[in-house]
Design a protein around this motif. Structure first.
Motif, PDB file in Angstrom:
ATOM      1  N   GLY A  79       0.737  -0.746   0.298  1.00 44.38           N
ATOM      2  CA  GLY A  79      -0.070  -0.536   0.061  1.00 44.38           C
ATOM      3  C   GLY A  79       1.326   1.373   0.344  1.00 44.38           C
ATOM      4  N   LEU A  80       1.507   1.343   0.977  1.00 44.17           N
ATOM      5  CA  LEU A  80       3.134   2.405   0.581  1.00 44.17           C
ATOM      6  C   LEU A  80       3.099   2.346  -0.379  1.00 44.17           C
ATOM      7  CD1 LEU A  80       5.006   2.334   4.484  1.00 44.17           C
ATOM      8  CD2 LEU A  80       3.059   3.789   3.554  1.00 44.17           C
ATOM      9  N   HIS A  81       4.054   1.760  -0.690  1.00 44.97           N
ATOM     10  CA  HIS A  81       4.345   1.794  -2.785  1.00 44.97           C
ATOM     11  C   HIS A  81       3.497   2.247  -3.324  1.00 44.97           C
ATOM     12  CE1 HIS A  81       8.943   0.430  -2.309  1.00 44.97           C
ATOM     13  NE2 HIS A  81       8.294  -0.789  -1.735  1.00 44.97           N
ATOM     14  N   ALA A  82       2.029   1.597  -3.215  1.00 55.16           N
ATOM     15  CA  ALA A  82       1.045   2.616  -4.385  1.00 55.16           C
ATOM     16  C   ALA A  82       1.176   3.732  -4.178  1.00 55.16           C
ATOM     17  CB  ALA A  82       0.292   2.065  -4.431  1.00 55.16           C
ATOM     18  N   ILE A  83       0.881   4.626  -2.995  1.00 54.92           N
ATOM     19  CA  ILE A  83      -0.099   5.331  -3.157  1.00 54.92           C
ATOM     20  C   ILE A  83       1.112   6.967  -3.258  1.00 54.92           C
ATOM     21  CG2 ILE A  83      -0.787   4.620  -0.713  1.00 54.92           C
ATOM     22  CD1 ILE A  83       0.926   6.365   0.263  1.00 54.92           C
ATOM     23  N   ARG A  84       0.924   8.591  -3.227  1.00 53.19           N
ATOM     24  CA  ARG A  84       1.117   9.295  -3.942  1.00 53.19           C
ATOM     25  C   ARG A  84       1.801  10.543  -2.779  1.00 53.19           C
ATOM     26  NH1 ARG A  84      -2.631   8.167  -7.385  1.00 53.19           N
ATOM     27  NH2 ARG A  84      -3.603  10.161  -6.874  1.00 53.19           N
ATOM     28  N   SER A  85       0.617  10.541  -1.774  1.00 51.14           N
ATOM     29  CA  SER A  85       0.599  10.999  -0.267  1.00 51.14           C
ATOM     30  C   SER A  85       1.834  10.252   0.173  1.00 51.14           C
ATOM     31  CB  SER A  85      -0.837  10.815  -0.075  1.00 51.14           C
ATOM     32  OG  SER A  85      -1.673  10.967  -0.986  1.00 51.14           O
ATOM     33  N   ASP A  86       2.201  11.622   0.837  1.00 52.41           N
ATOM     34  CA  ASP A  86       2.999  11.124   2.305  1.00 52.41           C
ATOM     35  C   ASP A  86       2.634  10.714   3.328  1.00 52.41           C
ATOM     36  OD1 ASP A  86       4.620  13.077   1.241  1.00 52.41           O
ATOM     37  OD2 ASP A  86       3.264  15.496   1.742  1.00 52.41           O
ATOM     38  N   LEU A  87       1.697  11.058   3.840  1.00 57.08           N
ATOM     39  CA  LEU A  87       1.415   9.906   4.841  1.00 57.08           C
ATOM     40  C   LEU A  87      -0.077   9.069   4.368  1.00 57.08           C
ATOM     41  CD1 LEU A  87       1.253  12.375   8.553  1.00 57.08           C
ATOM     42  CD2 LEU A  87       2.509  10.806   7.252  1.00 57.08           C
ATOM     43  N   ALA A  88      -0.171   7.554   5.234  1.00 56.65           N
ATOM     44  CA  ALA A  88      -1.050   6.919   4.661  1.00 56.65           C
ATOM     45  C   ALA A  88      -1.462   6.782   6.061  1.00 56.65           C
ATOM     46  CB  ALA A  88      -1.195   5.857   3.815  1.00 56.65           C
ATOM     47  N   ARG A 130       4.918   6.908   3.728  1.00 57.05           N
ATOM     48  CA  ARG A 130       5.226   6.835   2.674  1.00 57.05           C
ATOM     49  C   ARG A 130       6.544   6.436   2.218  1.00 57.05           C
ATOM     50  NH1 ARG A 130       5.036   9.852  -3.612  1.00 57.05           N
ATOM     51  NH2 ARG A 130       6.254  11.243  -1.535  1.00 57.05           N
ATOM     52  N   GLY A 131       7.185   7.255   3.344  1.00 60.43           N
ATOM     53  CA  GLY A 131       8.866   7.539   2.928  1.00 60.43           C
ATOM     54  C   GLY A 131       9.169   5.534   3.515  1.00 60.43           C
ATOM     55  N   HIS A 132       8.812   5.098   4.282  1.00 57.49           N
ATOM     56  CA  HIS A 132       9.231   3.649   5.271  1.00 57.49           C
ATOM     57  C   HIS A 132       8.697   2.555   4.950  1.00 57.49           C
ATOM     58  CE1 HIS A 132       9.044   7.139   8.895  1.00 57.49           C
ATOM     59  NE2 HIS A 132      10.327   6.089   8.695  1.00 57.49           N
ATOM     60  N   ALA A 133       8.095   2.852   3.447  1.00 57.78           N
ATOM     61  CA  ALA A 133       7.814   2.207   2.528  1.00 57.78           C
ATOM     62  C   ALA A 133       9.376   0.623   2.437  1.00 57.78           C
ATOM     63  CB  ALA A 133       7.617   2.327   1.157  1.00 57.78           C
ATOM     64  N   GLU A 134      10.448   1.537   2.097  1.00 60.28           N
ATOM     65  CA  GLU A 134      11.527   0.616   1.983  1.00 60.28           C
ATOM     66  C   GLU A 134      12.263   0.248   3.645  1.00 60.28           C
ATOM     67  OE1 GLU A 134      11.096   3.985   0.508  1.00 60.28           O
ATOM     68  OE2 GLU A 134      11.240   2.829  -1.608  1.00 60.28           O
ATOM     69  N   LEU A 135      12.053   1.155   4.290  1.00 60.17           N
ATOM     70  CA  LEU A 135      12.144  -0.035   5.857  1.00 60.17           C
ATOM     71  C   LEU A 135      11.207  -0.786   5.881  1.00 60.17           C
ATOM     72  CD1 LEU A 135      13.267   0.135   8.474  1.00 60.17           C
ATOM     73  CD2 LEU A 135      11.396   1.791   9.051  1.00 60.17           C
ATOM     74  N   SER A 136      10.093  -1.041   5.048  1.00 53.79           N
ATOM     75  CA  SER A 136       8.908  -2.210   5.759  1.00 53.79           C
ATOM     76  C   SER A 136       9.201  -3.274   4.399  1.00 53.79           C
ATOM     77  CB  SER A 136       7.582  -2.130   5.157  1.00 53.79           C
ATOM     78  OG  SER A 136       7.082  -1.611   3.825  1.00 53.79           O
ATOM     79  N   ASP A 137      10.562  -3.390   3.588  1.00 56.73           N
ATOM     80  CA  ASP A 137      10.536  -4.130   2.949  1.00 56.73           C
ATOM     81  C   ASP A 137      12.009  -4.709   3.768  1.00 56.73           C
ATOM     82  OD1 ASP A 137       9.434  -4.432   0.361  1.00 56.73           O
ATOM     83  OD2 ASP A 137      10.812  -2.158  -0.084  1.00 56.73           O
ATOM     84  N   SER A 138      12.939  -4.140   3.848  1.00 53.78           N
ATOM     85  CA  SER A 138      13.837  -4.426   4.594  1.00 53.78           C
ATOM     86  C   SER A 138      13.776  -5.386   6.018  1.00 53.78           C
ATOM     87  CB  SER A 138      14.814  -3.349   5.450  1.00 53.78           C
ATOM     88  OG  SER A 138      16.288  -3.605   5.934  1.00 53.78           O
ATOM     89  N   LEU A 139      11.958  -4.647   6.524  1.00 58.50           N
ATOM     90  CA  LEU A 139      12.084  -6.014   7.886  1.00 58.50           C
ATOM     91  C   LEU A 139      11.400  -7.273   7.047  1.00 58.50           C
ATOM     92  CD1 LEU A 139      10.166  -2.896   9.619  1.00 58.50           C
ATOM     93  CD2 LEU A 139      11.902  -4.028  10.657  1.00 58.50           C
ATOM     94  N   GLU A 152       7.645   1.676  15.077  1.00 64.77           N
ATOM     95  CA  GLU A 152       9.327   1.905  16.321  1.00 64.77           C
ATOM     96  C   GLU A 152       9.543   2.447  15.702  1.00 64.77           C
ATOM     97  OE1 GLU A 152       8.040  -1.358  19.815  1.00 64.77           O
ATOM     98  OE2 GLU A 152       9.493  -1.754  17.969  1.00 64.77           O
ATOM     99  N   HIS A 153      10.149   1.474  13.999  1.00 61.53           N
ATOM    100  CA  HIS A 153      11.210   2.227  13.292  1.00 61.53           C
ATOM    101  C   HIS A 153      10.962   3.598  13.016  1.00 61.53           C
ATOM    102  CE1 HIS A 153      14.969  -1.417  13.127  1.00 61.53           C
ATOM    103  NE2 HIS A 153      13.845  -1.936  13.548  1.00 61.53           N
ATOM    104  N   SER A 154       9.502   3.302  12.632  1.00 55.11           N
ATOM    105  CA  SER A 154       9.344   5.303  12.434  1.00 55.11           C
ATOM    106  C   SER A 154       9.426   6.617  13.195  1.00 55.11           C
ATOM    107  CB  SER A 154       8.182   5.389  11.657  1.00 55.11           C
ATOM    108  OG  SER A 154       8.522   4.002  10.732  1.00 55.11           O
ATOM    109  N   GLY A 155       9.310   5.629  14.563  1.00 52.39           N
ATOM    110  CA  GLY A 155       9.493   6.765  15.779  1.00 52.39           C
ATOM    111  C   GLY A 155       8.021   7.255  15.803  1.00 52.39           C
ATOM    112  N   PHE A 156       7.000   6.998  16.094  1.00 50.73           N
ATOM    113  CA  PHE A 156       5.174   7.126  15.548  1.00 50.73           C
ATOM    114  C   PHE A 156       5.361   7.223  17.181  1.00 50.73           C
ATOM    115  CE2 PHE A 156       5.016   3.234  18.283  1.00 50.73           C
ATOM    116  CZ  PHE A 156       3.943   2.881  18.997  1.00 50.73           C
TER     117      PHE A 156
END
Length: 271
Positions: A79-88, A130-139, A152-156
């Motif tokens: 989903g994060l890879h598919a969006i154009r917006s900054d937040l989802a 959205r910028g953490h799509a690659e982080l999810s790939d890594s996880l 947690e990695h995003s400092g939520f």
């Protein structure tokens, strides 16, 4: 800052016995309900599905899981890879009480955020970047499959229940009993339809009746032929049961919701 909504409906819904995304809710399916709510609060909506079932027409972009059966984190990543917006704002499909006010309030924090209710972080009713799509790939490559790791990695931001409106938006259900109980809080009619074909029609003397919602077994036991449900609780092998004219079903525990149509026929008729 633009905002998106992501709906996850790729799960097999094994405990429910039928796809949760397609369960009836207030005159439409659950996935339509959640999508329509998000449409009131965000600029774009993406629905992530495994492709195991046909979705109704949605006012959203539908994407398929790149790697089915990875669980929620895989759906969040796609989903994060598919969006154009900054937040989802990410929601599971079983969020019948989701409100636009809750979504807007969560997005207003302007960063990854999730409610912490009684010590449980609501990761499937939360805001991701959205910028953490690659982080999810890594996880995923590391085998760290819990969405909480991504937050947690995003400092939520942990959000308490008293900071947002309509906190019951986080409520969902995983079992037939929980779904049927939730229907008691919905304003729509709580009836389904039972149709009889062939020998079943002759034995009952009816062709079509309205019945209260419930599990398939309870409905057939109360309104079907005497021999439809066996002593062991299973549906007799000499009958076929179709749900909404699409799928043949045999699990007596699956929930039948408002507007569902159960078609009962003898096996000779159904082939």
């Amino acid at each position: 800052m633009s905002c998106a909504g992501v709906v996850l409906c790729g799960g097999r819904s094994s405990r429910m016995g039928r796809p949760k995304a397609l369960l009836p809710w207030r005159g439409v399916t659950l996935v339509e309900t959640v999508t329509n709510v998000l449409r009131q609060a965000v600029d774009e909506v993406v629905v992530v599905t495994s492709g195991e079932f046909a979705l109704p027409h949605l006012n959203a972009t539908v994407v398929r899981d790149r790697e089915p059966r990875l669980g929620p984190l895989g759906g969040i990543r796609d989903g994060l890879h598919a969006i154009r917006s900054d937040l989802a704002f990410v929601a599971s499909t079983d969020a019948p009480f989701l409100s636009a006010s809750f979504v807007r309030a969560m997005l207003a924090f302007g960063r990854p955020a999730a409610c912490d209710v009684d010590g449980h972080v609501q990761t499937l009713c939360a805001v991701y970047e959205r910028g953490h799509a690659e982080l999810s790939d890594s996880l995923i490559r590391q085998g760290r499959m819990r969405p909480l790791f991504l937050l947690e990695h995003s400092g939520f931001r942990r959000v308490s229940a008293d900071e947002v409106p309509d906190v019951k938006s986080i409520r969902g259900f995983n079992t037939p009993a929980a779904y049927l109980a939730a229907l008691g809080e919905a304003p729509d009619a709580r009836t389904a339809t039972l149709e009889f074909v062939g020998n079943a029609r002759q034995r009952t003397g009816a062709s079509r009746i309205d019945v209260p919602v419930g599990t398939l077994g309870d409905i057939l036991r109360r309104h079907g032929p005497d021999d439809i449900v066996q002593e062991d609780g299973e549906i007799g092998s000499h009958y076929l049961v179709s749900l909404n004219g699409c799928d043949f079903v045999r699990d007596p525990g699956i929930p039948i919701g408002p507007g569902d149509c159960v078609i009962l026929m003898d096996r000779a008729v159904g082939g």
